[in-house]
Scaffold this motif. Sequence first.
Motif, PDB file in Angstrom:
ATOM      1  N   ASN A 106       0.806  -1.222   0.000  1.00 29.87           N
ATOM      2  CA  ASN A 106       0.000   0.000   0.000  1.00 29.87           C
ATOM      3  C   ASN A 106       0.840   1.275   0.000  1.00 29.87           C
ATOM      4  OD1 ASN A 106      -2.434  -1.363  -0.022  1.00 29.87           O
ATOM      5  ND2 ASN A 106      -2.671  -1.360   2.196  1.00 29.87           N
TER       6      ASN A 106
ATOM      7  N   GLY B 128       0.986  -3.456  15.061  1.00 31.41           N
ATOM      8  CA  GLY B 128       0.686  -3.236  13.651  1.00 31.41           C
ATOM      9  C   GLY B 128       1.082  -1.846  13.160  1.00 31.41           C
TER      10      GLY B 128
ATOM     11  N   TYR C  10       4.861   2.981  15.629  1.00 33.04           N
ATOM     12  CA  TYR C  10       5.147   3.830  16.788  1.00 33.04           C
ATOM     13  C   TYR C  10       6.093   3.175  17.798  1.00 33.04           C
ATOM     14  CZ  TYR C  10       1.386   6.812  15.193  1.00 33.04           C
ATOM     15  OH  TYR C  10       0.607   7.646  14.438  1.00 33.04           O
TER      16      TYR C  10
ATOM     17  N   GLU D 193       1.487   5.227   7.896  1.00 31.59           N
ATOM     18  CA  GLU D 193       0.585   5.903   8.822  1.00 31.59           C
ATOM     19  C   GLU D 193      -0.578   5.045   9.317  1.00 31.59           C
ATOM     20  OE1 GLU D 193       1.044  10.446   8.256  1.00 31.59           O
ATOM     21  OE2 GLU D 193       0.447   9.650   6.299  1.00 31.59           O
ATOM     22  N   MET D 194      -0.444   3.736   9.247  1.00 31.65           N
ATOM     23  CA  MET D 194      -1.520   2.900   9.762  1.00 31.65           C
ATOM     24  C   MET D 194      -1.623   3.033  11.286  1.00 31.65           C
ATOM     25  SD  MET D 194       1.300   1.313   8.452  1.00 31.65           S
ATOM     26  CE  MET D 194       1.166  -0.019   7.256  1.00 31.65           C
ATOM     27  N   SER D 195      -2.837   3.127  11.782  1.00 28.38           N
ATOM     28  CA  SER D 195      -3.057   3.164  13.237  1.00 28.38           C
ATOM     29  C   SER D 195      -2.807   1.787  13.825  1.00 28.38           C
ATOM     30  CB  SER D 195      -4.510   3.559  13.529  1.00 28.38           C
ATOM     31  OG  SER D 195      -4.793   4.840  13.034  1.00 28.38           O
ATOM     32  N   PRO D 196      -2.496   1.734  15.113  1.00 27.51           N
ATOM     33  CA  PRO D 196      -2.390   0.432  15.769  1.00 27.51           C
ATOM     34  C   PRO D 196      -3.710  -0.342  15.634  1.00 27.51           C
ATOM     35  CG  PRO D 196      -1.524   2.173  17.184  1.00 27.51           C
ATOM     36  CD  PRO D 196      -2.194   2.858  16.020  1.00 27.51           C
ATOM     37  N   LEU D 197      -3.605  -1.645  15.568  1.00 28.89           N
ATOM     38  CA  LEU D 197      -4.796  -2.497  15.513  1.00 28.89           C
ATOM     39  C   LEU D 197      -5.209  -2.794  16.945  1.00 28.89           C
ATOM     40  CD1 LEU D 197      -6.390  -4.098  13.227  1.00 28.89           C
ATOM     41  CD2 LEU D 197      -5.208  -6.108  14.078  1.00 28.89           C
TER      42      LEU D 197
ATOM     43  N   ARG E 188     -10.232   3.714  13.058  1.00 26.60           N
ATOM     44  CA  ARG E 188      -9.028   3.197  12.407  1.00 26.60           C
ATOM     45  C   ARG E 188      -9.153   3.260  10.888  1.00 26.60           C
ATOM     46  NH1 ARG E 188      -6.363  -1.876  10.719  1.00 26.60           N
ATOM     47  NH2 ARG E 188      -8.354  -2.983  10.756  1.00 26.60           N
TER      48      ARG E 188
ATOM     49  N   ASN F 148      -7.678   6.882   7.727  1.00 22.91           N
ATOM     50  CA  ASN F 148      -6.873   6.810   6.506  1.00 22.91           C
ATOM     51  C   ASN F 148      -7.721   6.756   5.233  1.00 22.91           C
ATOM     52  OD1 ASN F 148      -4.449   6.896   7.861  1.00 22.91           O
ATOM     53  ND2 ASN F 148      -4.217   4.674   7.973  1.00 22.91           N
TER      54      ASN F 148
ATOM     55  N   HIS G 255      -4.020   4.193  22.433  1.00 20.14           N
ATOM     56  CA  HIS G 255      -3.325   3.881  21.174  1.00 20.14           C
ATOM     57  C   HIS G 255      -3.571   4.967  20.132  1.00 20.14           C
ATOM     58  CE1 HIS G 255      -7.316   2.324  19.978  1.00 20.14           C
ATOM     59  NE2 HIS G 255      -6.888   2.415  18.748  1.00 20.14           N
TER      60      HIS G 255
ATOM     61  N   ILE H  75      -2.605  10.507  17.155  1.00 22.67           N
ATOM     62  CA  ILE H  75      -3.260  10.197  15.881  1.00 22.67           C
ATOM     63  C   ILE H  75      -4.561  10.976  15.790  1.00 22.67           C
ATOM     64  CG2 ILE H  75      -4.387   8.358  14.564  1.00 22.67           C
ATOM     65  CD1 ILE H  75      -2.435   6.384  15.858  1.00 22.67           C
TER      66      ILE H  75
ATOM     67  N   LEU I  97      -3.242  -8.634   8.930  1.00 22.77           N
ATOM     68  CA  LEU I  97      -2.057  -8.533   9.786  1.00 22.77           C
ATOM     69  C   LEU I  97      -1.643  -9.951  10.160  1.00 22.77           C
ATOM     70  CD1 LEU I  97      -0.445  -6.183  11.247  1.00 22.77           C
ATOM     71  CD2 LEU I  97      -1.635  -6.935  13.300  1.00 22.77           C
TER      72      LEU I  97
END
Lengths: 343, 343, 343, 343
Positions: B22, B286, B289, B337-341, D18, D22, D46, D50, D341
């Motif tokens: 991506n 994920g 950070y 820039e994906m946020s944490p899962l 989440r 994006n 988390h 953000i 993931l």
Amino acid sequence: MKASIIGTTGYGGAELLRILKNHPEFEISSIHSTRDNLAISDEYPHLIGIMNNQLQKIEPEKISESADIVFLATPSGVSGELAAQFVNKNIKIVDLSGDLRLPASEYKQWYKKDPTSDEVINQAVYGLTEWNRDQVKTSDLISNPGCYPTATLLGLAPVVIEQLIEKDQIIVDAKSGISGAGRSLSRTSSFAEANENFSAYKVNQHQHTPEIEQQLKVWNKEMEAITFTTQLLPITRGIMATSYVKLKESYSTKQLVELYEHTYQQSPFVRVRPVGNYPSVKEVAGSNYCDIGLHVDERTGRMTIISVIDNLMKGAAGQAVQNANLMFGMEETTGLEMSPLYP
Amino acid sequence: MKASIIGTTGYGGAELLRILKNHPEFEISSIHSTRDNLAISDEYPHLIGIMNNQLQKIEPEKISESADIVFLATPSGVSGELAAQFVNKNIKIVDLSGDLRLPASEYKQWYKKDPTSDEVINQAVYGLTEWNRDQVKTSDLISNPGCYPTATLLGLAPVVIEQLIEKDQIIVDAKSGISGAGRSLSRTSSFAEANENFSAYKVNQHQHTPEIEQQLKVWNKEMEAITFTTQLLPITRGIMATSYVKLKESYSTKQLVELYEHTYQQSPFVRVRPVGNYPSVKEVAGSNYCDIGLHVDERTGRMTIISVIDNLMKGAAGQAVQNANLMFGMEETTGLEMSPLYP
Amino acid sequence: MKASIIGTTGYGGAELLRILKNHPEFEISSIHSTRDNLAISDEYPHLIGIMNNQLQKIEPEKISESADIVFLATPSGVSGELAAQFVNKNIKIVDLSGDLRLPASEYKQWYKKDPTSDEVINQAVYGLTEWNRDQVKTSDLISNPGCYPTATLLGLAPVVIEQLIEKDQIIVDAKSGISGAGRSLSRTSSFAEANENFSAYKVNQHQHTPEIEQQLKVWNKEMEAITFTTQLLPITRGIMATSYVKLKESYSTKQLVELYEHTYQQSPFVRVRPVGNYPSVKEVAGSNYCDIGLHVDERTGRMTIISVIDNLMKGAAGQAVQNANLMFGMEETTGLEMSPLYP
Amino acid sequence: MKASIIGTTGYGGAELLRILKNHPEFEISSIHSTRDNLAISDEYPHLIGIMNNQLQKIEPEKISESADIVFLATPSGVSGELAAQFVNKNIKIVDLSGDLRLPASEYKQWYKKDPTSDEVINQAVYGLTEWNRDQVKTSDLISNPGCYPTATLLGLAPVVIEQLIEKDQIIVDAKSGISGAGRSLSRTSSFAEANENFSAYKVNQHQHTPEIEQQLKVWNKEMEAITFTTQLLPITRGIMATSYVKLKESYSTKQLVELYEHTYQQSPFVRVRPVGNYPSVKEVAGSNYCDIGLHVDERTGRMTIISVIDNLMKGAAGQAVQNANLMFGMEETTGLEMSPLYP
């Protein structure tokens, strides 16, 4: 011997049931909870067909008359008051909470709760069995150690007592399974948030800190404040205390393993691992063992001490029964010889 | 930009695929493995329909001609040799292994493997992005930091650089999820033995120790050997480094949180937590950070530093891409820039 | 009575050690493995200080002379050959593998391995204890049931025997913890891939299918092929078989719970749950119980049967000892009265 | 396009954050909760750095004026009332709860709660995207399907629509990760009790049963009641529905795999696995995919259908955004192309 349990629906209480059910000398005469009039097997279906006792009201007077020993598996803040009602009543008492472990003033500071009277607290013997056997044998009131202190103190004792380490450089990085937080519901102990996670809590502020320091000072009055961190493992049972100490002089790992082996040779529940072998928490799960592994780093002059227990066993119900055994003149291993459940 | 990945079937390789798929600027031009002639989606069914590339032989000459950058996600002992074949070939290289992180002699001592030539090692820039941005931007060969060093060094940097701590009293108690051990099979990483367990390994002997110490000395040449313990968490992803340092003078937690905030204000992937707030590993899962929480214990004059990362992201593939972004003049956050899962 | 164990380093073998260590009548006289000359506590450190026996070569002649009973905890494909060497040698045998459960021809088809001789197979009594007590008591060769068949058959028996269900509409959706796959390493049982996962395997092709069908036909010769699915739970121990049957006539859940209670009233290890109560796998962990819950759906005329066991206990070592107890004229519960480890 | 989210502190709400963070076309204009005046990053650390939006009061009038679409991530029993306040107000609505999925009378029977008006319910389009694209595109009110129904219906659709199976022999054995139970605390979802466990709940009484049956009848009005069991997996995310159907005539697995591939060839989020390949829940974690594997058992004439989703993605927030994309004329994959993931 007849045993009553108060606070039976918590995890410590449930573990007492598991042990005492198969204990050759103790018989569970009554179980108690603030939630009475309920069969224990309704609360814990795994006990169906094993134990169908009803939970009863908490009536100290009545319990004192019918039982030889009472286990207080009640929370801190509750146990102290109960203990006060049982002392001097011809019944032996083992309290699993933190209420009798510290002087009243220190209790208040760390637990943020009202303490019970110093009079009761002073009567209690600290039941770290391996180090207090003689006192435990003749006492009627045992303050059972906390889970973290048990793992930590058994790991530190030999080098503190032998005065081999610097007095102001003890760091304990401790990790506990989630059953250690008890059975009441909380976000931190909910599955979706605790699973696949690892977190620190009460950093430098855990109430077990003064309990550890107090005992270290019993062993060597020069010992100073320790650094103590508690962290939550995504497992149900088990504690590992990883302790770091600074050696005053140079020793090999082998020498210190020998010291530990020697120190604990009469202690059936402490297993010192050979050089190069470190215990994991699963290797003591469901058992009353405390396993200890050591390593001296010659580069830094520090020793790493790894000690593990099952927090519900050696860290709570197991050690409570170990103490109770001694109080009645039995072998300390009676009813506690189950092997770890592995894998 | 065209990117090739070597060592694609390991977890670091798979994570590179997840990110690059991506990424707006990089295109995966070829993937390589010793197990060629296999579609990557046969090896990793979660990629069915997303990516059906065939794994190809590892032919450095050919790869250099067709790609702009190559990621070496190969194991230590393999990467160094490969890197040597790519340098000075008009292709940028990011090596995720430990092969280019230490001088040859020290590598041999800690990794127990034959090192690649010091000539190649010396060309490599250590890609701890937050602290080496300028060098990364102009380098063609990046030695991507280890997972433990990344978490540890980001946590220690401000107080080491500002010379606020004693030089010989750093203790790092580190814990890693099991994906950190890689994808090859072993007893320790089998489910039945790792699950509901927690264990220490390579006590005082982990090969990431000299990597950490080397960088500490870059920051402050007086720093001495550290105590470093590695432990296995029963989770898939995540590292927590709990570091203990002795402050030379008295500071409040608040003062040090402000120092950290100031230090990292231009670093989008480092999140300093406010006073009283400590990060957990799941809060970065994920994502790229590194979250840091601090606490000063006035009783002991020590500070506890808690730093967490996802070992496959900031501890491997994420930081590799962060470096690659800089090497091509992009924003370091590009494609990351994906946020944490969570949860 | 002296007991030898062959295949001691597998999980079934280790569980036999845990049970027999505390068994009042059996003494572990020798332990055997293809990996001999190793102390069992080197392989399983949780046994340090509990059991330091050396693993010995597998010499059937010698074992027959010194032991009263031998437990074959060896894999399918190995056990059959061993059993053949022990029969008619004045030693009792319990085989935990699948080698003696099916006629040779069917074995070959489902196990894809060479069978042992039908002569040996025919001597073996199928040790589903609750349903074969009389035969077990007089036999010297027990074929211990598979883990899935134990959970499934105990759940289906009452309605099959009473002929209450359609002969061609049994569907069994079964789930097992990962220890069921044994101790050898595989990708599917590696932590990083099994954790936070759930997967189906051998769909409609699991070798326990004919074992179940064979016993169903013993009970009711009209029963036809079943649909049987096996799935991998991210837990160490535990099996749940969720079985779906079509009732020939209308019954309430209450009526069928009463039938089950009646059927199993002399079976101490089968616990039938009251209406509305369904067992979970943790409620039998570490114990020899099989718990069963039922629900009739009036909308469809089908009954859902939920049966759970600990796959290493009632599904392997526990039932093996239960059978051994009967073979020597003891109570079937001897040495097996441990409560589930909860939580 | 401006999007508001109501019920943001639950897991469905957090997953919407989440995704939308994006998303190239939607902007999160406001977030709402009964717990207002709190930064979302205080509730979910988390998200620190953000997203620092404040949670606001739930004021439908105000929201309608400022947003283009509102996502109702509120619980069943709350959503319906809210939806009624948004309809016909020039704002698009996607409701993730069960409140708009069933006729009022049936809702009351299965949810044991008061339904909203049939008038509102009748306006809602059932957003099983793959089967209702045209209606979704032109609707302003979407009833987003339940997690279990999504996995189950996508797995059953082809054979139901093609009328290949018996109308009264569908059995669905479904398993869900614990996040499916939502974020409120309960014993069943506490770590110590859910971990290393597997349990069935609401056997034959789950409120998703009529939702599935209703849609099956839309496809084939002859379909009858199904047998539906729900079980709790010790994982955070993921659903597997294992469905058993009786084929009217004989087909090979290959033929049916081809039917499924053909059926879903225009559906980018449905991945049909090749013969012999079955999806596991981890292979879709964090993504919007529904993976399906099939196997025909010639012995019984039944087909086993294994379909997996991430319950928070395709089973909730992911499908909600997929529908929202269509409502605004975008590609359904917009902002949803994150890979699973893994590991």
